[in-house]
Design a protein around this motif. Structure first.
Motif, mmCIF file in Angstrom:
data_model
loop_
_atom_site.group_PDB
_atom_site.id
_atom_site.type_symbol
_atom_site.label_atom_id
_atom_site.label_comp_id
_atom_site.label_asym_id
_atom_site.label_seq_id
_atom_site.Cartn_x
_atom_site.Cartn_y
_atom_site.Cartn_z
ATOM 1 N N LYS A 78 0.856 -1.182 0.000
ATOM 2 C CA LYS A 78 0.000 0.000 0.000
ATOM 3 C C LYS A 78 0.900 1.243 0.000
ATOM 4 N N PRO A 79 0.450 2.328 -0.649
ATOM 5 C CA PRO A 79 1.272 3.539 -0.648
ATOM 6 C C PRO A 79 1.473 4.053 0.776
ATOM 7 N N ASN A 80 2.644 4.571 1.034
ATOM 8 C CA ASN A 80 2.988 5.066 2.364
ATOM 9 C C ASN A 80 3.176 6.578 2.279
ATOM 10 N N TYR A 81 2.057 7.298 2.201
ATOM 11 C CA TYR A 81 2.122 8.742 2.020
ATOM 12 C C TYR A 81 2.468 9.464 3.312
ATOM 13 N N LEU A 82 3.065 10.636 3.137
ATOM 14 C CA LEU A 82 3.371 11.526 4.251
ATOM 15 C C LEU A 82 2.482 12.757 4.132
ATOM 16 N N ARG A 83 2.394 13.509 5.222
ATOM 17 C CA ARG A 83 1.609 14.751 5.193
ATOM 18 C C ARG A 83 2.123 15.680 4.103
#
Length: 188
Positions: free
Chosen positions: A91-96
């Motif tokens: 799964k994508p591991n997005y940051l703020r």
């Protein structure tokens, strides 16, 4: 008597399709497996059929895997995913900061149509939902950021519309994303 299910012909509307990207590999195998299950394809014929629906270049690359010449379809799929498309099932591991980038870039662009709104909304949801799920931002923060993604020309009009639509919500509090979207759609 009913006719047995046949695999669709390559490049027809119902045929499994693979665009060659890491993002599409899992979807390709899911789609292909539905067809192959319906057609009762097993072992080696299943591997050969999986190779038939992809581009020649991709097929030639997949055929370099030892598992491509075997009879174990599950091992073949695992090898394709792990060796040729590593990370495809993660799964994508997005940051703020990823969401802030989406918002900042969108805020620079005027929005003229509901299609523009839909494009922004889909990208924003894709990144922000992951952040919410992973507890990296709160829903109120998500709502604030969503509104910040609108160009100043329309943002002022959206705020006026929201004041009319939701008189009980104070402007310094965040308007729910759905309400902001409704107000934008009304104006576009």
């Amino acid at each position: 008597s009913t006719n047995p299910y046949q695999m669709p012909i390559r490049s027809t509307a119902n045929a499994p399709k693979f665009d060659g990207t890491i993002m599409d590999i899992s979807r390709y195998f899911d789609n292909f497996d539905q067809h192959a299950d319906n057609a009762n394809l097993m072992l080696k014929p299943r591997i050969k059929a999986a190779l038939r629906y992809i581009s020649r270049d991709d097929a030639e690359t997949w055929e370099t895997l030892t598992e491509a010449s075997g009879d174990d379809y599950a091992a073949f799929v695992k090898a394709v995913k792990e060796q040729l498309y590593p990370g495809c099932d993660e799964k994508p591991n997005y940051l703020r900061s990823d969401l802030e980038f989406v918002v900042t870039e969108q805020a620079k662009k005027p929005m003229y149509t509901v299609e523009d709104l839909g494009q922004y909304d889909r990208l924003f949801r894709h990144v922000s939902t992951s952040l919410i799920t992973n507890k990296r931002i709160a829903e109120t923060e998500q709502n604030h950021l969503y509104l910040d993604g609108f160009h100043s020309d329309i943002k002022t009009q959206i705020l006026r519309r929201l004041e009319y639509m939701k008189p009980d919500i104070r402007p310094e509090h965040s308007y729910p994303q759905l309400d902001v979207n409704k107000a934008a759609r009304f104006l576009l």
